[in-house]
Design a protein around this motif. Sequence first.
Motif, mmCIF file in Angstrom:
data_model
loop_
_atom_site.group_PDB
_atom_site.id
_atom_site.type_symbol
_atom_site.label_atom_id
_atom_site.label_comp_id
_atom_site.label_asym_id
_atom_site.label_seq_id
_atom_site.Cartn_x
_atom_site.Cartn_y
_atom_site.Cartn_z
ATOM 1 N N SER A 42 0.823 -1.217 0.000
ATOM 2 C CA SER A 42 0.000 0.000 0.000
ATOM 3 C C SER A 42 0.856 1.265 0.000
ATOM 4 O O SER A 42 0.420 2.309 -0.472
ATOM 5 N N ARG A 49 4.005 2.709 -8.712
ATOM 6 C CA ARG A 49 2.628 2.211 -8.755
ATOM 7 C C ARG A 49 1.952 2.586 -10.075
ATOM 8 O O ARG A 49 1.305 1.756 -10.707
ATOM 9 N N VAL A 65 -3.234 -4.536 -4.848
ATOM 10 C CA VAL A 65 -2.637 -3.622 -3.882
ATOM 11 C C VAL A 65 -2.832 -4.262 -2.513
ATOM 12 O O VAL A 65 -3.946 -4.391 -2.021
#
Length: 114
Positions: A42, A49, A65
């Motif tokens: 996360s 990302r 995720v």
Amino acid sequence: MSGIDIDKAIATAVKTGKVYFGANSAIQSAKTGRAKMIIIASNCPKEIRSDLEYYCKLSRIPLIVFRGTSTDLAMICGKPFVVSALTIREPGDSEILRLVEATETEAESSGGSE
């Protein structure tokens, strides 16, 4: 899919399958389409990302995720270093690919009924 299921599935994949650690490896696998799935923490850096989201979409690779931090992900994998991204090339005895398929099916079936 509960958190415990995914934790157990990740740990099993690391033990019995072919799993690569690191963002660079994940990006390379996403670009070449060799990954079966990519999991990111996360707190994975935004640039990494967004790159992974883009390449996974192009290669149709599921991107998960992970709800915990890179330290939590490392603990589940049994690694002494932080893990911001991991690539699953072969799931081994893990049910992780089936867990994700089940989640996607649930999301599709509940999304259209409202």
